[in-house]
Design a protein around this motif. Sequence first.
Motif, short mmCIF file in Angstrom:
data_model
loop_
_atom_site.label_atom_id
_atom_site.label_comp_id
_atom_site.label_asym_id
_atom_site.label_seq_id
_atom_site.Cartn_x
_atom_site.Cartn_y
_atom_site.Cartn_z
N ALA A 92 102.21 111.50 102.05
CA ALA A 92 101.87 110.36 101.19
C ALA A 92 101.83 110.79 99.73
O ALA A 92 102.30 110.08 98.84
N ASP A 93 101.27 111.98 99.46
CA ASP A 93 101.20 112.47 98.08
C ASP A 93 102.60 112.76 97.53
O ASP A 93 102.87 112.56 96.34
N TRP A 94 103.48 113.25 98.40
CA TRP A 94 104.87 113.49 97.98
C TRP A 94 105.51 112.16 97.56
O TRP A 94 106.21 112.07 96.56
N PHE A 110 106.86 102.33 97.32
CA PHE A 110 105.45 101.98 97.47
C PHE A 110 105.16 101.50 98.89
O PHE A 110 104.09 101.77 99.44
N GLU A 111 106.10 100.78 99.49
CA GLU A 111 105.91 100.35 100.88
C GLU A 111 105.82 101.56 101.81
O GLU A 111 105.02 101.58 102.76
N THR A 112 106.65 102.56 101.55
CA THR A 112 106.58 103.78 102.35
C THR A 112 105.25 104.49 102.16
O THR A 112 104.62 104.95 103.13
N TYR A 120 97.33 107.78 107.57
CA TYR A 120 96.28 108.74 107.21
C TYR A 120 94.90 108.17 107.55
O TYR A 120 94.06 108.85 108.12
N GLY A 121 94.67 106.90 107.19
CA GLY A 121 93.39 106.28 107.50
C GLY A 121 93.15 106.17 109.00
O GLY A 121 92.03 106.38 109.47
N MET A 122 94.19 105.86 109.76
CA MET A 122 94.05 105.79 111.21
C MET A 122 93.71 107.15 111.80
O MET A 122 92.88 107.26 112.73
#
Length: 221
Positions: A92-94, A110-112, A120-122
């Motif tokens: 996600a940071d990449w 942004f959708e990706t 990550y939250g899951m």
Amino acid sequence: MPEHYSSIGEAVGAAMQHNIRLAHRSAAPGSDKPLQVRHLPSASADPYSVRGMISRLHEDASPDEVAGIIEEVNGALVGALPELTELVASAADWTRARLDFDDPHHHPTFETWTRLAAAYGMLQDVREQLEAAEDGLAACPAERTDPRHHQMVNVLRSRELLDDVLGAEAAPVPSAAQNVDSDRQRAARASSPRAGTSPSTGSPPATAAPPPTPRSAGRPR
């Protein structure tokens, strides 16, 4: 670099796809990339790998063994699930470093990023649920119950290990390594924020965690 498959079905499927590409390709024979040699390690090679823990988590394992396996996979320092969580966070940071909002109507990157952030939250939620489940595992009965009760709940495991297909034995914990095993588990518990509530210490199980808030996605937990 050799690649790994987690199941024999996945390996066979990749080989079939390769054969289909060979049969239907229109390019010159030498232009196709050769099929890489893929290593399928036995679950008994490393009892602490995810494959090894799956092999050890059989229906006749004791409640403390199962709770210990879940604690191992969820350990803050070397657990496979925290490492997977950090891997998704890194992806996600990449993606974040490649966001572009100049076009107000077109944001595929942004959708990706949104999908990776949701994953990550899951994964963080899964870690919390497993932490809450450890004490419950240790409190489960050691003996199997009547099979008529089992029919009320669906089986969740859907993938086979190579050892399952070939009939290999479950991954043993070598007797010479049992002391190392105990030291490793003690170190993991000492470094864990929940060290005082480890299910294997004989302390009473913690109060059950409240049920999670229902998700709109409707995906099974």
